[in-house]
Write an enzyme that holds these catalytic residues in place. Structure first.
Site, PDB file in Angstrom:
ATOM      1  N   ASP A   1      52.436  85.331  15.522  1.00 54.80           N
ATOM      2  CA  ASP A   1      52.834  84.417  14.439  1.00 54.80           C
ATOM      3  C   ASP A   1      54.214  83.813  14.669  1.00 54.80           C
ATOM      4  O   ASP A   1      55.089  84.454  15.252  1.00 54.80           O
ATOM      5  CB  ASP A   1      52.828  85.201  13.120  1.00 54.80           C
ATOM      6  CG  ASP A   1      52.867  84.270  11.925  1.00 54.80           C
ATOM      7  OD1 ASP A   1      52.580  83.066  12.082  1.00 54.80           O
ATOM      8  OD2 ASP A   1      53.184  84.756  10.825  1.00 54.80           O
TER       9      ASP A   1
ATOM     10  N   ASN B   1      54.726  80.396  15.767  1.00 55.81           N
ATOM     11  CA  ASN B   1      54.789  79.294  16.736  1.00 55.81           C
ATOM     12  C   ASN B   1      55.265  77.995  16.088  1.00 55.81           C
ATOM     13  O   ASN B   1      56.080  77.267  16.656  1.00 55.81           O
ATOM     14  CB  ASN B   1      53.399  79.027  17.336  1.00 55.81           C
ATOM     15  CG  ASN B   1      52.883  80.192  18.143  1.00 55.81           C
ATOM     16  OD1 ASN B   1      53.640  81.079  18.498  1.00 55.81           O
ATOM     17  ND2 ASN B   1      51.589  80.196  18.417  1.00 55.81           N
TER      18      ASN B   1
ATOM     19  N   TRP C   1      58.969  78.124  15.250  1.00 51.27           N
ATOM     20  CA  TRP C   1      59.747  78.055  16.497  1.00 51.27           C
ATOM     21  C   TRP C   1      59.933  76.589  16.903  1.00 51.27           C
ATOM     22  O   TRP C   1      61.032  76.174  17.280  1.00 51.27           O
ATOM     23  CB  TRP C   1      59.007  78.825  17.597  1.00 51.27           C
ATOM     24  CG  TRP C   1      59.718  78.858  18.913  1.00 51.27           C
ATOM     25  CD1 TRP C   1      60.581  79.814  19.349  1.00 51.27           C
ATOM     26  CD2 TRP C   1      59.620  77.879  19.966  1.00 51.27           C
ATOM     27  NE1 TRP C   1      61.039  79.486  20.613  1.00 51.27           N
ATOM     28  CE2 TRP C   1      60.466  78.308  21.006  1.00 51.27           C
ATOM     29  CE3 TRP C   1      58.914  76.678  20.121  1.00 51.27           C
ATOM     30  CZ2 TRP C   1      60.620  77.589  22.199  1.00 51.27           C
ATOM     31  CZ3 TRP C   1      59.058  75.962  21.298  1.00 51.27           C
ATOM     32  CH2 TRP C   1      59.904  76.418  22.321  1.00 51.27           C
TER      33      TRP C   1
ATOM     34  N   HIS D   1      52.827  76.252  19.994  1.00 50.37           N
ATOM     35  CA  HIS D   1      51.607  76.938  20.449  1.00 50.37           C
ATOM     36  C   HIS D   1      51.589  77.057  21.976  1.00 50.37           C
ATOM     37  O   HIS D   1      51.112  78.050  22.514  1.00 50.37           O
ATOM     38  CB  HIS D   1      50.362  76.212  19.938  1.00 50.37           C
ATOM     39  CG  HIS D   1      50.220  76.304  18.447  1.00 50.37           C
ATOM     40  ND1 HIS D   1      50.327  77.499  17.762  1.00 50.37           N
ATOM     41  CD2 HIS D   1      50.010  75.357  17.495  1.00 50.37           C
ATOM     42  CE1 HIS D   1      50.186  77.281  16.463  1.00 50.37           C
ATOM     43  NE2 HIS D   1      49.999  75.993  16.281  1.00 50.37           N
TER      44      HIS D   1
ATOM     45  N   ASN E   1      42.246  79.199  10.030  1.00 48.77           N
ATOM     46  CA  ASN E   1      43.081  78.244  10.773  1.00 48.77           C
ATOM     47  C   ASN E   1      42.460  76.851  10.914  1.00 48.77           C
ATOM     48  O   ASN E   1      43.140  75.902  11.311  1.00 48.77           O
ATOM     49  CB  ASN E   1      43.444  78.792  12.165  1.00 48.77           C
ATOM     50  CG  ASN E   1      44.473  79.902  12.120  1.00 48.77           C
ATOM     51  OD1 ASN E   1      44.502  80.775  12.988  1.00 48.77           O
ATOM     52  ND2 ASN E   1      45.348  79.900  11.117  1.00 48.77           N
TER      53      ASN E   1
ATOM     54  N   GLU F   1      49.628 102.169  12.633  1.00 45.44           N
ATOM     55  CA  GLU F   1      51.058 102.037  12.351  1.00 45.44           C
ATOM     56  C   GLU F   1      51.397 100.545  12.460  1.00 45.44           C
ATOM     57  O   GLU F   1      50.821  99.833  13.290  1.00 45.44           O
ATOM     58  CB  GLU F   1      51.878 102.823  13.397  1.00 45.44           C
ATOM     59  CG  GLU F   1      51.647 104.311  13.357  1.00 45.44           C
ATOM     60  CD  GLU F   1      52.187 104.945  12.072  1.00 45.44           C
ATOM     61  OE1 GLU F   1      53.215 104.476  11.560  1.00 45.44           O
ATOM     62  OE2 GLU F   1      51.565 105.914  11.594  1.00 45.44           O
TER      63      GLU F   1
HETATM   64  C1  FPP Z   1      50.400  81.486  14.371  1.00 47.37           C
HETATM   65  O1  FPP Z   1      51.619  80.745  14.339  1.00 47.37           O
HETATM   66  C2  FPP Z   1      49.680  81.153  15.578  1.00 47.37           C
HETATM   67  C3  FPP Z   1      48.418  80.615  15.611  1.00 47.37           C
HETATM   68  C4  FPP Z   1      47.649  80.327  14.387  1.00 47.37           C
HETATM   69  C5  FPP Z   1      47.781  80.263  16.877  1.00 47.37           C
HETATM   70  C6  FPP Z   1      48.056  81.221  17.998  1.00 47.37           C
HETATM   71  C7  FPP Z   1      47.583  80.563  19.201  1.00 47.37           C
HETATM   72  C8  FPP Z   1      48.154  80.676  20.414  1.00 47.37           C
HETATM   73  C9  FPP Z   1      49.314  81.540  20.715  1.00 47.37           C
HETATM   74  C10 FPP Z   1      47.596  79.907  21.555  1.00 47.37           C
HETATM   75  C11 FPP Z   1      46.146  80.318  21.795  1.00 47.37           C
HETATM   76  C12 FPP Z   1      45.878  80.407  23.191  1.00 47.37           C
HETATM   77  C13 FPP Z   1      45.912  81.540  23.880  1.00 47.37           C
HETATM   78  C14 FPP Z   1      45.731  81.463  25.327  1.00 47.37           C
HETATM   79  C15 FPP Z   1      46.124  82.865  23.251  1.00 47.37           C
HETATM   80  P1  FPP Z   1      51.794  79.656  13.206  1.00 47.37           P
HETATM   81  O2  FPP Z   1      51.360  78.350  13.758  1.00 47.37           O
HETATM   82  O3  FPP Z   1      51.066  80.066  11.957  1.00 47.37           O
HETATM   83  O4  FPP Z   1      53.327  79.675  13.006  1.00 47.37           O
HETATM   84  P2  FPP Z   1      54.120  79.343  11.648  1.00 47.37           P
HETATM   85  O5  FPP Z   1      53.762  80.420  10.668  1.00 47.37           O
HETATM   86  O6  FPP Z   1      55.543  79.413  12.090  1.00 47.37           O
HETATM   87  O7  FPP Z   1      53.699  77.973  11.206  1.00 47.37           O
END
Ligand code: FPP
Length: 246
Positions: free
Chosen positions: A25, A27, A30, A42, A73, A212
């Site tokens: 979580d 991305n 960030w 992402h 999502n 945990e």
């Molecule tokens: C949550 O951060 C992340 C996701 C919903 C997507 C995760 C996906 C990846 C890391 C890429 C997928 C590909 C691979 C190869 C694993 P968020 O977007 O909810 O972050 P935020 O809460 O800061 O908005």
């Protein structure tokens, strides 16, 4: 051979979890902090997934589960969803090429039926070709939801009752465990969620009964091996009682 070919970095405790699950979580935040589009977050997140999964494999963690895309999502913009699916596809192609080298077994948990034919075909090939591997088991949760998983399990069990193969009185917790996506695997010992959110968000709700938890404010793209080692050290000092007394 990798950076950690002596199996343990000296920051590691002697007791490691057998199964680690991670909610990747933060991305979006960030990227926002840097004035970048969410998709840039992402991309960094997907690269960090590679780093952390490789490290866990090298230090000998036997099972790992990553939350890549939840059943909720789909509410995000088409651009964002398309980017996540593209990143996922890139990783699948890469993983397929390296299955023999890594000896990892990959399992995709969630409802794959609504993903593109191309993604479904890739996932099926990877699952089949890696089924014989006896290294780390990597579960990728994609279009996954804990409630969805339990709903599928209920349908399977109800069908067996309907077919006369199972008596309702014989349904036990083991029957449920045997009908979820992670059947035959130990429950996660440790669930890690970075980014300052303190919830499960429909992740492994059956399997996490005695897990945990480790939460931290660091955002997933910034989550390093040092952060992971902190989580592992915290875990090693926990007293797990599973409802009993020690
Ligand atoms: C949550 O951060 C992340 C996701 C919903 C997507 C995760 C996906 C990846 C890391 C890429 C997928 C590909 C691979 C190869 C694993 P968020 O977007 O909810 O972050 P935020 O809460 O800061 O908005």
């Amino acid at each position: 051979m990798g950076l950690f070919n002596n199996k343990k970095s000296n920051e590691l405790p002697s007791v490691l979890p057998e199964h680690i699950a991670i909610i990747m979580d933060g991305n979006g935040r960030w990227a926002k902090k840097r004035g970048l589009p969410r998709t840039a977050g992402h991309k960094r997140g997907a690269n960090n997934f590679r780093t952390i999964a490789n490290y866990l494999n090298e230090i000998g963690v036997k099972y790992m589960t990553f939350y890549a895309f939840s059943t909720e999502n789909w509410k995000r913009s088409k651009d964002e969803v398309d980017t996540i699916m593209e990143l996922f596809k890139d990783y699948l192609n890469e993983a397929l090429d390296r299955l023999n080298e890594t000896n990892m077994r990959m399992i995709f948990i969630g409802d794959k039926s609504v993903l593109t034919d191309e993604l479904q075909a890739l996932m099926e090939r990877i699952e089949t070709e890696s089924a014989k591997n006896d290294g780390t088991v990597v579960n990728m949760a994609i279009n996954y939801g804990g409630r969805q998983e339990l709903t599928f399990a209920c349908k399977e069990i109800a069908q067996r009752v309907k077919n006369g193969e199972l008596n309702p009185e014989d349904i036990t917790e083991d029957t449920i465990s045997a009908n979820i996506f992670t059947k035959d695997q130990p429950d996660p010992d440790l669930i890690i969620r970075p980014s300052g959110e303190y919830r499960l968000s429909n992740f492994l709700i059956w399997q996490s009964a005695y897990s945990e938890f480790w939460f931290d404010n660091v955002l997933w793209p910034d989550f390093t091996i040092k952060d992971l080692n902190r989580a592992l050290n915290d875990y090693a000092n926990r007293q797990r009682r599973f409802g009993g007394v020690k």
